[in-house]
Design a protein around this motif. Structure first.
Motif, PDB file in Angstrom:
ATOM      1  N   LYS A 183       4.379  -0.336  12.816  1.00  0.00           N
ATOM      2  CA  LYS A 183       5.696  -0.841  12.437  1.00  0.00           C
ATOM      3  C   LYS A 183       5.904  -2.293  12.855  1.00  0.00           C
ATOM      4  CE  LYS A 183       9.010   0.881  11.309  1.00  0.00           C
ATOM      5  NZ  LYS A 183       9.656   0.776   9.975  1.00  0.00           N
ATOM      6  N   LYS A 184       5.381  -2.655  14.021  1.00  0.00           N
ATOM      7  CA  LYS A 184       5.663  -3.988  14.560  1.00  0.00           C
ATOM      8  C   LYS A 184       4.573  -4.399  15.536  1.00  0.00           C
ATOM      9  CE  LYS A 184       9.274  -4.268  17.268  1.00  0.00           C
ATOM     10  NZ  LYS A 184      10.690  -4.353  17.689  1.00  0.00           N
ATOM     11  N   GLU A 185       4.280  -5.701  15.548  1.00  0.00           N
ATOM     12  CA  GLU A 185       3.365  -6.282  16.520  1.00  0.00           C
ATOM     13  C   GLU A 185       4.031  -7.492  17.157  1.00  0.00           C
ATOM     14  OE1 GLU A 185      -1.059  -5.917  15.158  1.00  0.00           O
ATOM     15  OE2 GLU A 185       0.102  -6.498  13.393  1.00  0.00           O
ATOM     16  N   GLN A 186       3.896  -7.622  18.472  1.00  0.00           N
ATOM     17  CA  GLN A 186       4.512  -8.728  19.198  1.00  0.00           C
ATOM     18  C   GLN A 186       3.499  -9.333  20.170  1.00  0.00           C
ATOM     19  OE1 GLN A 186       7.676  -5.810  20.351  1.00  0.00           O
ATOM     20  NE2 GLN A 186       8.990  -7.622  20.275  1.00  0.00           N
ATOM     21  N   PHE A 187       3.438 -10.675  20.180  1.00  0.00           N
ATOM     22  CA  PHE A 187       2.573 -11.410  21.097  1.00  0.00           C
ATOM     23  C   PHE A 187       3.438 -12.471  21.769  1.00  0.00           C
ATOM     24  CE2 PHE A 187       0.250  -9.952  17.420  1.00  0.00           C
ATOM     25  CZ  PHE A 187      -0.832  -9.272  17.980  1.00  0.00           C
ATOM     26  N   ILE A 188       3.594 -12.384  23.088  1.00  0.00           N
ATOM     27  CA  ILE A 188       4.546 -13.230  23.791  1.00  0.00           C
ATOM     28  C   ILE A 188       3.861 -13.923  24.964  1.00  0.00           C
ATOM     29  CG2 ILE A 188       6.754 -13.306  25.014  1.00  0.00           C
ATOM     30  CD1 ILE A 188       7.378 -10.574  23.615  1.00  0.00           C
ATOM     31  N   GLN A 189       3.948 -15.259  25.006  1.00  0.00           N
ATOM     32  CA  GLN A 189       3.486 -16.053  26.139  1.00  0.00           C
ATOM     33  C   GLN A 189       4.696 -16.759  26.742  1.00  0.00           C
ATOM     34  OE1 GLN A 189      -0.532 -18.094  25.463  1.00  0.00           O
ATOM     35  NE2 GLN A 189       0.313 -17.983  23.398  1.00  0.00           N
ATOM     36  N   ASN A 190       5.297 -16.155  27.738  1.00  0.00           N
ATOM     37  CA  ASN A 190       6.536 -16.687  28.292  1.00  0.00           C
ATOM     38  C   ASN A 190       6.337 -18.058  28.936  1.00  0.00           C
ATOM     39  OD1 ASN A 190       8.217 -14.496  27.586  1.00  0.00           O
ATOM     40  ND2 ASN A 190       7.393 -13.299  29.281  1.00  0.00           N
ATOM     41  N   GLN A 191       5.231 -18.272  29.609  1.00  0.00           N
ATOM     42  CA  GLN A 191       5.015 -19.541  30.298  1.00  0.00           C
ATOM     43  C   GLN A 191       4.860 -20.698  29.319  1.00  0.00           C
ATOM     44  OE1 GLN A 191       1.717 -19.050  33.007  1.00  0.00           O
ATOM     45  NE2 GLN A 191       2.971 -17.961  34.516  1.00  0.00           N
TER      46      GLN A 191
END
Length: 257
Positions: A183-191
């Motif tokens: 349904k969904k894919e998320q890739f997060i680099q907060n820095q």
């Protein structure tokens, strides 16, 4: 728009909207292990030799908004050709193979030839041809069988898997529970203030195979954000296709960082 051009061309692989009946999405009732969810996900067959798709695309960024069309041709595991048109005029083409990424665009008379390192840098995770093909097929971006995973059920009653393999980037995959279609894919680099989210609105059946019926793409970079809605207006499977690609004379080679 130009700073996202390579990303636009590649993300176009990842979505479709057709007139096929949408498959039923099932909500999770019982907790399953990550291994079971992943195994069910990969049991969904993706059987084809070629795909041909006509699309309409709406693009928005902090600075502009555009409507365009794109023609996508895929020869499974070998090559992908994308032609982007504005007002019926071909404005750009991209050719992606397992070893190379190439594209040219007419607005600035420039072209690019290289590998997948730029997109890998944008996402903060290794990208290759299979990654992009998987995006188009609504399969997990990376091979989840080799990852350290944590499984749970989210507030919408879908299965949620988080990849714990790399502490520098959050990778979350969301699946419906019936056949564990993504349904969904998320890739997060907060820095680094970078993220990419791909949301599939559903999948439609083509014989024993299913393909996405729609997608929303949201990308955030330090320089701004981008949103795309992509509709597939026509799709054919296993017809003979040609893949013409030639950079026009006089175009300037560019580097992308």
């Amino acid at each position: 728009m130009s700073k996202y051009f390579g990303l636009i061309l590649l993300v176009l692989l990842a979505s479709c909207k057709t007139v096929q009946p949408t498959l039923t999405e099932t909500k999770a009732k019982d907790t399953l292990s990550a291994a079971v969810i992943v195994d069910r996900h990969y049991q969904n067959p993706k059987l084809f030799s070629t795909l041909y798709i006509k699309t309409s695309v709406h693009y928005e960024s902090d600075k502009d908004s555009q409507n365009m069309t794109a023609e996508i041709k895929i020869k499974k595991d070998e090559k992908i050709l994308i032609s982007v048109r504005f007002l019926g005029i071909t404005m750009a083409k991209a050719l992606i193979t397992p070893n190379k990424v190439s594209y040219y665009e007419k607005m600035n008379n420039t072209y690019f030839e290289g590998d997948f390192s730029t997109l890998s840098h944008w996402l903060g995770t290794p990208v290759n041809y299979n990654s992009l093909q998987n995006l188009f097929l609504a399969r997990a971006f990376e091979d989840l069988k080799s990852k350290t995973l944590n499984a749970s059920i989210d507030s919408d009653k879908f299965y949620r898997i988080e990849d714990l393999s790399n502490p520098e980037i959050t990778k979350i995959y969301t699946f419906e529970s019936g056949q564990c279609r993504i349904k969904k894919e998320q890739f997060i680099q907060n820095q680094k203030q970078q993220s990419l989210q791909v949301v599939y609105s559903g999948e439609a059946a083509y014989g024993v195979m299913s393909l996405p019926t729609g997608i929303m793409v949201d990308a955030l970079q330090p320089g701004g954000k981008m949103h795309m809605d992509i509709d597939f207006n026509h799709l054919t499977i296993d017809e003979e296709l040609s893949f013409p690609y030639n950079v026009p004379e006089g175009y300037k080679l560019i580097n992308i960082h």
